[in-house]
Design a protein around this motif. Structure first.
Motif, PDB file in Angstrom:
ATOM      1  N   ASP A 188       0.834  -1.200   0.000  1.00 43.38           N
ATOM      2  CA  ASP A 188       0.000   0.000   0.000  1.00 43.38           C
ATOM      3  C   ASP A 188       0.872   1.254   0.000  1.00 43.38           C
ATOM      4  O   ASP A 188       1.817   1.352   0.781  1.00 43.38           O
ATOM      5  CB  ASP A 188      -0.897   0.027   1.251  1.00 43.38           C
ATOM      6  N   LEU A 189       0.505   2.199  -0.846  1.00 47.65           N
ATOM      7  CA  LEU A 189       1.283   3.433  -0.936  1.00 47.65           C
ATOM      8  C   LEU A 189       0.539   4.559  -0.247  1.00 47.65           C
ATOM      9  O   LEU A 189      -0.695   4.565  -0.219  1.00 47.65           O
ATOM     10  CB  LEU A 189       1.499   3.801  -2.411  1.00 47.65           C
ATOM     11  N   GLU A 238       0.249   8.936   0.259  1.00 49.76           N
ATOM     12  CA  GLU A 238       0.502  10.143  -0.522  1.00 49.76           C
ATOM     13  C   GLU A 238       1.299  11.159   0.279  1.00 49.76           C
ATOM     14  O   GLU A 238       1.063  11.341   1.469  1.00 49.76           O
ATOM     15  CB  GLU A 238      -0.844  10.766  -0.947  1.00 49.76           C
ATOM     16  N   LYS A 272       3.355  15.207  -0.247  1.00 50.09           N
ATOM     17  CA  LYS A 272       3.368  16.419  -1.103  1.00 50.09           C
ATOM     18  C   LYS A 272       4.791  16.946  -1.162  1.00 50.09           C
ATOM     19  O   LYS A 272       5.453  17.082  -0.120  1.00 50.09           O
ATOM     20  CB  LYS A 272       2.529  17.502  -0.435  1.00 50.09           C
ATOM     21  N   TYR A 305       7.387   5.612  -5.504  1.00 44.01           N
ATOM     22  CA  TYR A 305       6.696   5.008  -6.636  1.00 44.01           C
ATOM     23  C   TYR A 305       6.510   6.015  -7.758  1.00 44.01           C
ATOM     24  O   TYR A 305       6.145   7.174  -7.513  1.00 44.01           O
ATOM     25  CB  TYR A 305       5.334   4.485  -6.168  1.00 44.01           C
ATOM     26  N   SER A 339       2.156  15.700  -5.996  1.00 43.31           N
ATOM     27  CA  SER A 339       1.925  14.575  -5.091  1.00 43.31           C
ATOM     28  C   SER A 339       2.969  13.513  -5.363  1.00 43.31           C
ATOM     29  O   SER A 339       3.423  13.342  -6.490  1.00 43.31           O
ATOM     30  CB  SER A 339       0.543  13.974  -5.340  1.00 43.31           C
ATOM     31  N   TYR A 387       3.979   9.364  -4.213  1.00 39.08           N
ATOM     32  CA  TYR A 387       3.426   8.174  -3.561  1.00 39.08           C
ATOM     33  C   TYR A 387       4.563   7.290  -3.103  1.00 39.08           C
ATOM     34  O   TYR A 387       5.519   7.034  -3.851  1.00 39.08           O
ATOM     35  CB  TYR A 387       2.476   7.440  -4.516  1.00 39.08           C
ATOM     36  N   ARG A 394       5.964   4.259   0.217  1.00 38.24           N
ATOM     37  CA  ARG A 394       5.643   3.409   1.361  1.00 38.24           C
ATOM     38  C   ARG A 394       6.878   3.250   2.223  1.00 38.24           C
ATOM     39  O   ARG A 394       8.001   3.376   1.759  1.00 38.24           O
ATOM     40  CB  ARG A 394       5.084   2.060   0.911  1.00 38.24           C
ATOM     41  N   TYR A 454      -2.103  -4.076  -7.700  1.00 43.40           N
ATOM     42  CA  TYR A 454      -2.936  -2.868  -7.741  1.00 43.40           C
ATOM     43  C   TYR A 454      -3.205  -2.450  -9.172  1.00 43.40           C
ATOM     44  O   TYR A 454      -2.375  -2.658 -10.046  1.00 43.40           O
ATOM     45  CB  TYR A 454      -2.223  -1.678  -7.064  1.00 43.40           C
ATOM     46  N   GLY A 459      -3.851  14.644 -11.835  1.00 40.51           N
ATOM     47  CA  GLY A 459      -2.584  14.645 -11.103  1.00 40.51           C
ATOM     48  C   GLY A 459      -2.564  13.783  -9.851  1.00 40.51           C
ATOM     49  O   GLY A 459      -1.565  13.736  -9.141  1.00 40.51           O
ATOM     50  N   LYS A 460      -3.683  13.116  -9.574  1.00 39.72           N
ATOM     51  CA  LYS A 460      -3.741  12.261  -8.379  1.00 39.72           C
ATOM     52  C   LYS A 460      -3.818  10.800  -8.803  1.00 39.72           C
ATOM     53  O   LYS A 460      -4.350  10.483  -9.863  1.00 39.72           O
ATOM     54  CB  LYS A 460      -4.979  12.597  -7.556  1.00 39.72           C
ATOM     55  N   LEU A 461      -3.299   9.921  -7.947  1.00 39.43           N
ATOM     56  CA  LEU A 461      -3.358   8.493  -8.249  1.00 39.43           C
ATOM     57  C   LEU A 461      -4.441   7.824  -7.406  1.00 39.43           C
ATOM     58  O   LEU A 461      -4.633   8.164  -6.248  1.00 39.43           O
ATOM     59  CB  LEU A 461      -2.010   7.812  -7.964  1.00 39.43           C
ATOM     60  N   PHE A 511      -5.737   3.974  -6.277  1.00 36.36           N
ATOM     61  CA  PHE A 511      -5.308   2.573  -6.243  1.00 36.36           C
ATOM     62  C   PHE A 511      -6.500   1.672  -5.968  1.00 36.36           C
ATOM     63  O   PHE A 511      -7.324   1.958  -5.103  1.00 36.36           O
ATOM     64  CB  PHE A 511      -4.267   2.366  -5.137  1.00 36.36           C
ATOM     65  N   TYR A 551      -2.067 -10.974   0.189  1.00 39.14           N
ATOM     66  CA  TYR A 551      -2.538 -11.655  -1.023  1.00 39.14           C
ATOM     67  C   TYR A 551      -2.466 -13.169  -0.827  1.00 39.14           C
ATOM     68  O   TYR A 551      -3.396 -13.910  -1.144  1.00 39.14           O
ATOM     69  CB  TYR A 551      -1.688 -11.252  -2.240  1.00 39.14           C
ATOM     70  N   ARG A 561       0.181  -2.803 -11.316  1.00 40.52           N
ATOM     71  CA  ARG A 561       1.390  -3.284 -10.649  1.00 40.52           C
ATOM     72  C   ARG A 561       1.242  -4.801 -10.565  1.00 40.52           C
ATOM     73  O   ARG A 561       0.374  -5.306  -9.860  1.00 40.52           O
ATOM     74  CB  ARG A 561       1.501  -2.702  -9.243  1.00 40.52           C
TER      75      ARG A 561
END
Lengths: 265, 363
Positions: free
Chosen positions: A5-6, A8, A10, A42, A83, A85, A87, B88, B95-97, B99, B140, B288
């Motif tokens: 899991d990633l 966020e 800034k 990432y 942004s 990302y 982990r 994922y 501009g945002k990811l 998942f 998983y 991914r």
């Protein structure tokens, strides 16, 4: 939470450290990060890269990235407000308490300075706990030097020396290898050493340290290997029986020596 | 609870499994016995005999028993940690990811029908790697593993590559199976090990096993044990191998090894993987994907431009040492269960049991 899991962050600031390296300040809420640890950055469509935490305070993380590969190449265009990302934090810590009451000797080569920056800052905060703090840094050339402003600060506080492999007219300091600097430095045989740099440098430095009576069990090195999963399951970063991501990246030299000194292990 | 049943009841049990689970069992196809999603009881290769030697494999017909084949060529990791699985799906918007991860709970849980002791031991080893001895348990794997139903089968025949008896495989351990099945001269012994197993058998007309049946089972286990010819010497194995880490013989093996990765693909405990990104052309979407990797792949241990294991013999040494020595430091166990698959499927006929014994015994 799944292991990949990633979260966020800034980007608050981007500095061009030199021709191929940037430093970013990222606002991100990490769970108790400590000096020595790393995070996985990432880049969509490209993958992840392990990046050391060069500093962290109150939700602000400093990372220095050398733009060399596919993933790090993504951050070449990083700009304030973006942004990001990631982990982590992953890995173990520089065992600073082992050096309390003794001389702390920090050696870094090239980008290895990023991996020792936070622990150096910590050591400065707790200077009274050590007999002395010495730090040596070797870089390829004048244009490769990282953290110029920081270095000026450190030079005021402790015995911090820089050496360049190749000098130029702007460089007034020493030219040579980091081993030359160590030869010129008064090293207490009871020092605790924290080191990060390319493998050949680490090998050469350890040889000199040993000749100066520093014990292998007092030397700690931070290793760089191909970390893909960061949680000890993908197998890529193994060196002998150790997963660098899980058992490291900081290793006691005596413990890892047998495998570290064998070719192809 | 130990019962005895005939083939008709076994068929009923299989039918019941199918109602609740996605059943995976051995089938014979394309000249090999393989684990596969198989809803058909009659597709199980009953009566087949499996002959395996270094670099060769063939299956022949009927030897008068049902479970006379040994174990499929592929392994259970293929189902719990598939060769390719999406971790994922990543979307980029303004501009945002975003998942999205796959939810396996929505799928039917899996049942493995006919798992041999070597493969059960391998499963217990993977559990250590992915769950029990990992600070970040692999969700998983865990999701699939926790909902598993296992019908184990005790081997009565062995192949020439088997050496599980000298590894840490215990014939008397049920390794968390729900039911353990042994083929007797007449009928099958069913040892019920869990409540899940008990519930599956409820209402079936089963006869309780008597002492003679249990005696027969024990005799079968002993006979199977003595049929195994290969043996790997585990005494001080780790220490001896560490001492020989720079022995020139590794280069000799390296000259024969093709670096083809076959051994790592068929190994039931090899867990190494890579994560790759599959992208849409416009860059707005990416998956991914976790895929199998192998320490025999030439660039497996590269850092930037430097390949730390740039010769095949480095890679073979790493693999064998990982199984036999490093694993002991990492997980307090040996990473090899003696199933012999890597021996059978090595095109260069390299035999891990022979090579390990050889290296450990060098002066």
């Amino acid at each position: 939470m799944k292991p990949y899991d990633l979260i966020e962050g800034k980007i608050l600031k981007v500095y061009q450290e030199n021709y191929n390296t940037i430093t970013v300040i990222v606002e991100v809420n990490l769970k108790d990060p400590r000096p020595g640890q790393f995070v996985m950055f990432y880049a969509i469509g490209r993958g992840e890269a392990p990046i050391t935490i060069a500093d962290y305070k109150d939700g602000f993380m400093v990372n220095t990235i050398r733009i060399v590969g596919d993933v790090t190449g993504y951050f070449d265009k990083a700009k304030e407000g973006d942004s990001i990302y990631l982990r982590g934090p992953y890995g173990n810590l520089w065992p600073i308490d082992k050096a309390f009451g003794k001389n702390l000797f920090i050696v870094s080569g090239g980008l290895g300075l990023a991996a020792t920056r936070w622990i150096l800052e910590e050591a400065l905060k707790q200077k009274h706990r050590f007999k002395n703090v010495i730090s040596l840094y070797g870089a390829k050339s004048y244009d490769d030097i990282l953290y110029r402003e920081k270095i000026e600060e450190w030079e005021k506080e402790i015995d911090f020396k820089t050496i360049l492999n190749t000098g130029n007219e702007r460089w007034k300091g020493k030219v040579g290898l980091i081993t030359d600097l160590i030869n010129d430095t008064d090293i207490d045989s009871n020092s605790v050493v924290f080191m990060c740099g390319p493998d050949p440098m680490v090998n050469a430095v350890i040889e000199i340290l040993e000749s100066k009576g520093v014990k292998k069990e007092n030397i700690y090195i931070s290793l760089e290997r191909h970390m893909k999963c960061a949680v000890g399951t993908c197998g890529h970063c193994m060196i002998g029986p150790y997963f660098v991501c899980k058992n490291g990246p900081v290793f006691n030299y005596k413990e890892i020596e047998y495998f570290y000194t064998k070719k192809g292990v | 609870m130990v019962f005895k049943c005939d083939i008709t009841t076994l068929r009923q049990i299989y039918k019941r499994l199918k109602e609740v689970y996605e059943v995976i069992s051995p089938v014979y196809d394309n000249g090999v016995i393989q684990y596969r999603k198989n809803p058909d009881f009659d597709a199980i290769p009953f009566g087949k005999a499996q002959m395996e030697y270094a670099g060769s494999y063939f299956v022949s017909d009927n030897i008068g028993k049902y479970f006379s084949y040994v174990r499929p060529y592929n392994t259970l990791k293929n189902f719990l940690r598939p060769a390719e699985e999406v971790l994922y799906r990543v979307y980029i918007k303004d501009g945002k990811l975003y998942f999205e991860s796959e939810n396996k709970h929505t799928k039917k849980p899996m049942a493995f029908f006919d798992v041999r002791k070597c493969d059960l031991k391998a499963l217990s080893i993977l559990d250590e790697v992915f769950i029990n001895k990992n600070n970040y348990p692999d969700e998983y794997y865990k999701e699939l593993r926790e909902n598993l139903f296992i019908v184990a089968v005790n081997c009565s025949e062995v192949s020439d590559v088997c050496f599980c008896s000298s590894m840490n495989v215990n014939f008397n351990n049920d390794y968390g199976s729900d039911i353990v099945l042994t083929e007797l001269k007449k009928g099958f012994l069913l040892e019920v090990k869990t409540d899940k197993g008990k519930r599956l058998l409820e209402g079936l007309s089963l006869k309780e096993a008597d002492e003679d049946d249990l005696k027969e089972k024990n005799e079968i286990l002993t006979q199977t044990y003595t049929k195994i010819k290969k043996s790997l010497n585990k005494e001080n194995l780790k220490e001896e191998l560490y001492k020989k880490i720079n022995h020139p013989y590794w280069e000799e093996i390296g000259n024969r090894c093709l670096g083809c990765t076959s051994c790592t693909q068929v190994c039931p405990t090899c867990f190494c993987f890579d994560i790759i990104e599959k992208n849409s052309l416009d860059g707005s979407y990416s998956e991914r994907v976790r895929i199998y990797d192998s320490c025999f792949n030439p660039n497996f241990a590269t850092v930037h431009k430097f390949n730390l294991r740039d010769k095949i013999f480095f890679r073979y040494r790493h693999w064998l040492l990982h199984k036999m020595a490093y694993w002991q430091d990492q997980f307090d166990d040996i990473g090899c269960v003696g199933c012999g698959r890597c021996i059978t499927w090595c095109p260069a006929k390299i035999d891990i049991e022979i090579e390990t014994n050889k290296v450990r015994d060098f002066a």
